[in-house]
Design an enzyme around this catalytic site. Structure first.
Site, PDB file in Angstrom:
ATOM      1  N   PRO A  16       6.283 -45.143  -4.781  1.00 36.55           N
ATOM      2  CG  PRO A  16       5.468 -44.882  -6.951  1.00 36.55           C
ATOM      3  CD  PRO A  16       5.094 -44.687  -5.519  1.00 36.55           C
ATOM      4  CB  ALA A  18      13.615 -45.360  -9.833  1.00 36.37           C
ATOM      5  CD  GLN A  70       5.166 -45.627 -10.702  1.00 33.74           C
ATOM      6  OE1 GLN A  70       6.368 -45.463 -10.804  1.00 33.74           O
ATOM      7  NE2 GLN A  70       4.375 -44.769 -10.055  1.00 33.74           N
ATOM      8  CB  CYS A 100       9.160 -40.488 -12.971  1.00 33.77           C
ATOM      9  SG  CYS A 100      10.975 -40.579 -12.916  1.00 33.77           S
ATOM     10  CE  LYS A 139       3.902 -40.622  -6.205  1.00 33.11           C
ATOM     11  NZ  LYS A 139       4.884 -39.611  -6.634  1.00 33.11           N
ATOM     12  N   GLY A 201       4.296 -35.665  -0.814  1.00 37.95           N
ATOM     13  CA  GLY A 201       5.205 -34.533  -0.846  1.00 37.95           C
ATOM     14  C   GLY A 201       5.475 -33.962   0.532  1.00 37.95           C
ATOM     15  N   GLY A 224       7.530 -40.939   0.742  1.00 44.49           N
ATOM     16  CA  GLY A 224       8.623 -41.375  -0.112  1.00 44.49           C
ATOM     17  C   GLY A 224       9.964 -41.268   0.578  1.00 44.49           C
ATOM     18  NE  ARG A 225      12.036 -36.393  -1.540  1.00 46.61           N
ATOM     19  CZ  ARG A 225      12.103 -35.064  -1.440  1.00 46.61           C
ATOM     20  NH1 ARG A 225      13.285 -34.464  -1.465  1.00 46.61           N
ATOM     21  NH2 ARG A 225      11.001 -34.345  -1.337  1.00 46.61           N
TER      22      ARG A 225
END
Length: 332
Positions: A16, A18, A70, A100, A139, A201, A224-225
Protein backbone atom coordinates in the site's frame (compact mmCIF):
# COMPACT_ATOMS: atom_id res chain seq x y z
CA UNK A 1 0.46 -18.58 0.64
CA UNK A 2 -3.05 -18.26 2.01
CA UNK A 3 -4.69 -15.42 3.88
CA UNK A 4 -7.88 -16.85 5.32
CA UNK A 5 -9.77 -18.40 2.41
CA UNK A 6 -7.70 -16.58 -0.22
CA UNK A 7 -4.85 -18.15 -2.18
CA UNK A 8 -2.19 -15.51 -2.85
CA UNK A 9 -0.55 -16.69 -6.05
CA UNK A 10 2.01 -15.66 -7.05
CA UNK A 11 3.45 -14.73 -3.68
CA UNK A 12 4.38 -11.24 -4.80
CA UNK A 13 2.29 -8.44 -3.29
CA UNK A 14 1.87 -4.76 -4.12
CA UNK A 15 2.51 -2.69 -0.98
CA UNK A 16 0.00 0.00 0.00
CA UNK A 17 1.31 3.44 -0.97
CA UNK A 18 -0.62 6.66 -0.35
CA UNK A 19 -1.38 8.47 -3.58
CA UNK A 20 -0.10 5.56 -5.68
CA UNK A 21 -1.98 2.30 -5.16
CA UNK A 22 -5.37 3.52 -6.31
CA UNK A 23 -7.75 1.26 -8.23
CA UNK A 24 -6.30 1.93 -11.72
CA UNK A 25 -2.80 1.05 -10.51
CA UNK A 26 -3.95 -1.99 -8.52
CA UNK A 27 -5.87 -3.39 -11.48
CA UNK A 28 -2.83 -2.96 -13.74
CA UNK A 29 -0.42 -4.56 -11.25
CA UNK A 30 -2.79 -7.47 -10.73
CA UNK A 31 -2.99 -7.97 -14.50
CA UNK A 32 0.81 -7.89 -14.70
CA UNK A 33 1.37 -10.59 -12.11
CA UNK A 34 0.77 -9.35 -8.56
CA UNK A 35 -0.85 -11.99 -6.38
CA UNK A 36 -2.42 -9.35 -4.13
CA UNK A 37 -2.68 -5.57 -4.30
CA UNK A 38 -3.28 -3.59 -1.11
CA UNK A 39 -5.17 -0.31 -1.34
CA UNK A 40 -3.73 3.01 -0.32
CA UNK A 41 -4.49 3.99 3.26
CA UNK A 42 -8.11 4.94 4.03
CA UNK A 43 -9.07 6.98 7.05
CA UNK A 44 -11.01 5.46 9.93
CA UNK A 45 -12.66 8.83 10.60
CA UNK A 46 -16.27 8.56 9.40
CA UNK A 47 -16.46 12.34 8.93
CA UNK A 48 -14.34 11.99 5.80
CA UNK A 49 -15.92 8.90 4.24
CA UNK A 50 -18.07 10.95 1.87
CA UNK A 51 -15.26 13.09 0.47
CA UNK A 52 -14.27 12.55 -3.15
CA UNK A 53 -10.90 11.15 -2.05
CA UNK A 54 -12.45 8.59 0.29
CA UNK A 55 -15.12 7.58 -2.21
CA UNK A 56 -12.43 6.84 -4.77
CA UNK A 57 -10.38 4.92 -2.22
CA UNK A 58 -13.40 2.81 -1.28
CA UNK A 59 -14.42 2.08 -4.89
CA UNK A 60 -13.67 -1.56 -5.71
CA UNK A 61 -16.17 -2.13 -8.50
CA UNK A 62 -14.70 -4.50 -11.06
CA UNK A 63 -11.49 -4.99 -9.10
CA UNK A 64 -9.99 -8.50 -9.21
CA UNK A 65 -10.28 -10.48 -5.97
CA UNK A 66 -9.07 -10.68 -3.32
CA UNK A 67 -9.66 -7.03 -2.44
CA UNK A 68 -7.44 -5.82 0.40
CA UNK A 69 -8.17 -2.43 1.96
CA UNK A 70 -5.83 -0.70 4.40
CA UNK A 71 -7.24 1.38 7.25
CA UNK A 72 -5.46 3.75 9.62
CA UNK A 73 -6.37 5.27 12.95
CA UNK A 74 -5.79 5.18 16.70
CA UNK A 75 -9.12 4.46 18.43
CA UNK A 76 -10.08 0.76 18.64
CA UNK A 77 -13.85 1.30 18.36
CA UNK A 78 -13.46 3.70 15.43
CA UNK A 79 -11.06 1.34 13.66
CA UNK A 80 -13.54 -1.49 14.15
CA UNK A 81 -16.32 0.57 12.58
CA UNK A 82 -14.03 1.51 9.70
CA UNK A 83 -13.33 -2.16 9.11
CA UNK A 84 -17.04 -2.96 9.03
CA UNK A 85 -17.68 -0.03 6.68
CA UNK A 86 -15.01 -1.14 4.21
CA UNK A 87 -16.16 -4.76 4.27
CA UNK A 88 -19.62 -3.42 3.44
CA UNK A 89 -18.04 -1.69 0.45
CA UNK A 90 -16.29 -4.77 -0.91
CA UNK A 91 -13.17 -5.36 1.17
CA UNK A 92 -12.33 -9.07 1.43
CA UNK A 93 -9.21 -8.47 3.54
CA UNK A 94 -8.76 -5.61 6.02
CA UNK A 95 -5.17 -4.43 6.48
CA UNK A 96 -4.16 -2.24 9.44
CA UNK A 97 -1.50 0.41 8.92
CA UNK A 98 1.21 0.54 11.56
CA UNK A 99 4.01 1.15 9.09
CA UNK A 100 3.44 4.60 7.59
CA UNK A 101 6.30 6.94 8.57
CA UNK A 102 4.69 10.18 7.31
CA UNK A 103 4.78 13.02 9.85
CA UNK A 104 1.13 13.97 9.41
CA UNK A 105 0.16 10.38 10.20
CA UNK A 106 2.62 9.83 13.05
CA UNK A 107 1.84 13.20 14.64
CA UNK A 108 -1.70 11.88 15.13
CA UNK A 109 -0.17 8.75 16.72
CA UNK A 110 -1.33 6.62 13.80
CA UNK A 111 0.80 4.57 11.39
CA UNK A 112 4.18 3.51 12.73
CA UNK A 113 3.75 5.76 15.80
CA UNK A 114 1.35 3.16 17.20
CA UNK A 115 4.26 0.77 17.70
CA UNK A 116 5.30 2.90 20.69
CA UNK A 117 2.16 1.82 22.58
CA UNK A 118 1.98 -1.96 22.57
CA UNK A 119 -1.09 -2.07 24.80
CA UNK A 120 -3.00 0.16 22.38
CA UNK A 121 -1.84 -2.01 19.49
CA UNK A 122 -3.38 -5.02 21.19
CA UNK A 123 -6.69 -3.23 21.77
CA UNK A 124 -6.90 -2.04 18.15
CA UNK A 125 -6.12 -5.47 16.73
CA UNK A 126 -8.58 -7.22 19.03
CA UNK A 127 -11.34 -4.75 18.16
CA UNK A 128 -10.85 -4.98 14.40
CA UNK A 129 -10.54 -8.78 14.32
CA UNK A 130 -13.76 -9.13 16.33
CA UNK A 131 -15.59 -6.59 14.16
CA UNK A 132 -15.43 -8.38 10.79
CA UNK A 133 -15.71 -11.88 9.40
CA UNK A 134 -12.94 -11.40 6.80
CA UNK A 135 -9.20 -11.88 7.42
CA UNK A 136 -7.40 -8.98 9.11
CA UNK A 137 -3.73 -8.36 8.30
CA UNK A 138 -1.17 -5.92 9.69
CA UNK A 139 1.75 -3.95 8.27
CA UNK A 140 4.50 -2.74 10.60
CA UNK A 141 8.07 -1.50 10.65
CA UNK A 142 10.89 -2.92 12.75
CA UNK A 143 10.23 -0.25 15.38
CA UNK A 144 10.11 3.48 16.02
CA UNK A 145 13.86 4.12 16.02
CA UNK A 146 17.21 2.41 16.61
CA UNK A 147 16.58 2.14 20.34
CA UNK A 148 12.95 1.04 20.05
CA UNK A 149 12.97 -2.00 17.78
CA UNK A 150 9.98 -3.99 18.99
CA UNK A 151 8.73 -5.70 15.85
CA UNK A 152 8.96 -9.08 17.55
CA UNK A 153 6.74 -7.98 20.44
CA UNK A 154 4.19 -6.47 18.07
CA UNK A 155 4.27 -9.64 15.95
CA UNK A 156 3.45 -11.80 18.98
CA UNK A 157 0.59 -9.46 19.93
CA UNK A 158 -0.71 -9.61 16.36
CA UNK A 159 -0.73 -13.39 16.18
CA UNK A 160 -2.43 -13.68 19.57
CA UNK A 161 -5.12 -11.21 18.44
CA UNK A 162 -6.00 -13.29 15.37
CA UNK A 163 -4.16 -11.33 12.69
CA UNK A 164 -3.87 -13.68 9.70
CA UNK A 165 -0.79 -12.27 7.97
CA UNK A 166 1.91 -9.77 8.89
CA UNK A 167 3.96 -7.58 6.53
CA UNK A 168 7.20 -6.17 7.90
CA UNK A 169 9.04 -3.25 6.30
CA UNK A 170 12.63 -3.77 7.36
CA UNK A 171 13.26 -0.24 8.60
CA UNK A 172 12.48 1.78 11.70
CA UNK A 173 10.18 4.77 11.40
CA UNK A 174 13.01 7.28 11.79
CA UNK A 175 14.85 5.73 8.83
CA UNK A 176 11.91 6.60 6.55
CA UNK A 177 13.21 5.02 3.31
CA UNK A 178 16.95 5.54 3.89
CA UNK A 179 19.61 2.99 4.72
CA UNK A 180 19.20 -0.71 4.04
CA UNK A 181 16.36 -3.00 5.01
CA UNK A 182 16.96 -5.18 8.09
CA UNK A 183 16.24 -8.64 6.74
CA UNK A 184 17.61 -10.32 9.86
CA UNK A 185 14.88 -8.66 11.93
CA UNK A 186 12.26 -9.86 9.47
CA UNK A 187 13.75 -13.38 9.68
CA UNK A 188 13.49 -13.30 13.48
CA UNK A 189 9.82 -12.32 13.23
CA UNK A 190 9.12 -15.09 10.73
CA UNK A 191 10.85 -17.68 12.92
CA UNK A 192 8.59 -16.73 15.84
CA UNK A 193 5.21 -16.85 14.07
CA UNK A 194 2.86 -19.48 12.68
CA UNK A 195 0.97 -16.99 10.46
CA UNK A 196 2.27 -15.90 7.02
CA UNK A 197 4.90 -13.16 7.05
CA UNK A 198 5.63 -10.86 4.10
CA UNK A 199 9.04 -9.22 3.69
CA UNK A 200 9.06 -5.60 2.49
CA UNK A 201 11.89 -3.18 1.77
CA UNK A 202 14.37 -2.69 -1.11
CA UNK A 203 12.94 -5.53 -3.21
CA UNK A 204 13.53 -4.20 -6.71
CA UNK A 205 14.66 -7.16 -8.85
CA UNK A 206 13.75 -10.83 -9.23
CA UNK A 207 17.15 -11.83 -7.81
CA UNK A 208 16.61 -9.62 -4.76
CA UNK A 209 13.15 -11.13 -4.19
CA UNK A 210 14.57 -14.67 -4.23
CA UNK A 211 17.43 -13.66 -1.93
CA UNK A 212 15.07 -12.04 0.58
CA UNK A 213 12.78 -15.07 0.64
CA UNK A 214 15.74 -17.38 1.21
CA UNK A 215 17.31 -15.18 3.88
CA UNK A 216 14.13 -14.47 5.85
CA UNK A 217 12.14 -17.65 5.32
CA UNK A 218 9.12 -15.46 4.60
CA UNK A 219 6.03 -16.62 2.77
CA UNK A 220 5.92 -13.75 0.26
CA UNK A 221 7.60 -10.54 -0.78
CA UNK A 222 5.92 -7.13 -0.82
CA UNK A 223 7.04 -4.64 -3.48
CA UNK A 224 6.45 -0.90 -3.15
CA UNK A 225 8.47 1.87 -4.77
CA UNK A 226 10.09 -0.46 -7.32
CA UNK A 227 6.67 -0.90 -8.96
CA UNK A 228 6.28 2.82 -9.66
CA UNK A 229 6.59 3.16 -13.42
CA UNK A 230 7.44 -0.53 -13.66
CA UNK A 231 4.31 -2.53 -12.81
CA UNK A 232 5.59 -5.48 -14.83
CA UNK A 233 8.09 -6.19 -12.01
CA UNK A 234 5.46 -8.52 -10.52
CA UNK A 235 5.44 -10.89 -13.47
CA UNK A 236 9.25 -10.74 -13.61
CA UNK A 237 9.58 -11.74 -9.96
CA UNK A 238 6.85 -14.37 -10.21
CA UNK A 239 8.48 -15.95 -13.27
CA UNK A 240 11.89 -16.06 -11.61
CA UNK A 241 10.55 -17.59 -8.41
CA UNK A 242 8.66 -20.23 -10.40
CA UNK A 243 11.28 -21.10 -13.01
CA UNK A 244 14.65 -19.80 -11.81
CA UNK A 245 15.17 -17.80 -14.96
CA UNK A 246 14.74 -14.17 -15.91
CA UNK A 247 11.80 -13.17 -18.06
CA UNK A 248 12.63 -11.11 -21.14
CA UNK A 249 12.25 -7.37 -20.68
CA UNK A 250 8.94 -6.05 -22.03
CA UNK A 251 9.12 -4.33 -25.38
CA UNK A 252 8.64 -0.58 -25.71
CA UNK A 253 5.45 -1.36 -27.59
CA UNK A 254 4.10 -3.34 -24.62
CA UNK A 255 5.10 -0.59 -22.20
CA UNK A 256 3.44 2.04 -24.38
CA UNK A 257 0.20 0.09 -24.49
CA UNK A 258 0.18 -0.59 -20.74
CA UNK A 259 0.85 3.08 -20.02
CA UNK A 260 -1.84 4.35 -22.38
CA UNK A 261 -4.33 1.95 -20.82
CA UNK A 262 -3.28 3.15 -17.36
CA UNK A 263 -3.79 6.78 -18.39
CA UNK A 264 -7.22 6.05 -19.86
CA UNK A 265 -8.27 4.27 -16.65
CA UNK A 266 -7.06 7.23 -14.56
CA UNK A 267 -9.01 9.69 -16.73
CA UNK A 268 -12.17 7.57 -16.51
CA UNK A 269 -11.84 6.89 -12.78
CA UNK A 270 -11.13 10.42 -11.56
CA UNK A 271 -12.61 12.50 -14.36
CA UNK A 272 -10.54 14.37 -16.92
CA UNK A 273 -9.21 17.24 -14.80
CA UNK A 274 -8.13 15.19 -11.78
CA UNK A 275 -7.13 12.20 -13.90
CA UNK A 276 -4.73 14.26 -16.01
CA UNK A 277 -3.18 15.79 -12.90
CA UNK A 278 -2.80 12.47 -11.06
CA UNK A 279 -1.35 10.80 -14.16
CA UNK A 280 1.62 13.18 -14.27
CA UNK A 281 3.59 11.46 -11.50
CA UNK A 282 3.06 8.08 -13.17
CA UNK A 283 4.29 9.50 -16.49
CA UNK A 284 7.44 10.69 -14.75
CA UNK A 285 8.05 7.23 -13.34
CA UNK A 286 7.44 5.46 -16.67
CA UNK A 287 9.75 7.85 -18.51
CA UNK A 288 12.56 7.69 -15.95
CA UNK A 289 15.89 6.67 -17.51
CA UNK A 290 14.47 6.85 -21.04
CA UNK A 291 15.90 9.12 -23.78
CA UNK A 292 14.81 12.76 -23.59
CA UNK A 293 12.81 11.99 -20.48
CA UNK A 294 13.22 15.46 -18.94
CA UNK A 295 12.04 17.14 -22.13
CA UNK A 296 9.11 14.73 -22.39
CA UNK A 297 8.03 15.41 -18.81
CA UNK A 298 8.30 19.15 -19.33
CA UNK A 299 5.99 18.95 -22.33
CA UNK A 300 3.49 16.32 -21.15
CA UNK A 301 3.09 17.97 -17.75
CA UNK A 302 1.73 21.09 -19.49
CA UNK A 303 -1.01 19.09 -21.17
CA UNK A 304 -4.36 19.87 -19.58
CA UNK A 305 -6.66 17.60 -21.56
CA UNK A 306 -6.83 13.83 -21.62
CA UNK A 307 -6.52 13.77 -25.40
CA UNK A 308 -3.36 15.88 -25.35
CA UNK A 309 -1.79 13.80 -22.59
CA UNK A 310 -2.52 10.57 -24.44
CA UNK A 311 -1.31 11.94 -27.79
CA UNK A 312 1.96 13.28 -26.40
CA UNK A 313 2.61 10.02 -24.57
CA UNK A 314 1.82 7.92 -27.63
CA UNK A 315 4.01 10.09 -29.87
CA UNK A 316 6.93 9.92 -27.42
CA UNK A 317 6.86 6.13 -27.15
CA UNK A 318 6.24 5.71 -30.88
CA UNK A 319 9.42 7.70 -31.52
CA UNK A 320 11.36 5.51 -29.09
CA UNK A 321 9.97 2.39 -30.79
CA UNK A 322 11.00 3.75 -34.20
CA UNK A 323 14.45 4.69 -32.92
CA UNK A 324 14.10 8.37 -33.81
CA UNK A 325 14.40 11.50 -31.71
CA UNK A 326 11.06 12.41 -30.06
CA UNK A 327 9.51 15.68 -31.23
CA UNK A 328 8.89 17.50 -27.98
CA UNK A 329 8.69 21.13 -28.94
CA UNK A 330 4.98 21.82 -28.47
CA UNK A 331 2.19 20.81 -26.13
CA UNK A 332 -1.47 21.04 -26.91
Amino acid sequence: MRIGPHDIDPRVVLAPMAGVTDKPFRVLCKRLGAGLCVSEMTTSDARFWNTAKSRHRMDHSGEPAPISVQIAGTVPEIMAEAARHNVGHGAQIVDINMGCPAKKVCNAWAGSALMRDEALVGRILDAVVRAVDVPVTLKIRTGWDHDQRNALNIARIAQAAGIQALAVHGRTRDQQYTGSAEYDTIAAVKAELRIPVLANGDIDTPHKAAMVLARTGCDAVMVGRAAQGRPWIFREIAHYLAHGELLAEPSLREIRDWLLGHLEHLHAFYGEVSGVRIARKHLGWYAKDRPENAAFRAVVNRAESADAQLRLTRDYFDALIAGVAPQLSAAA
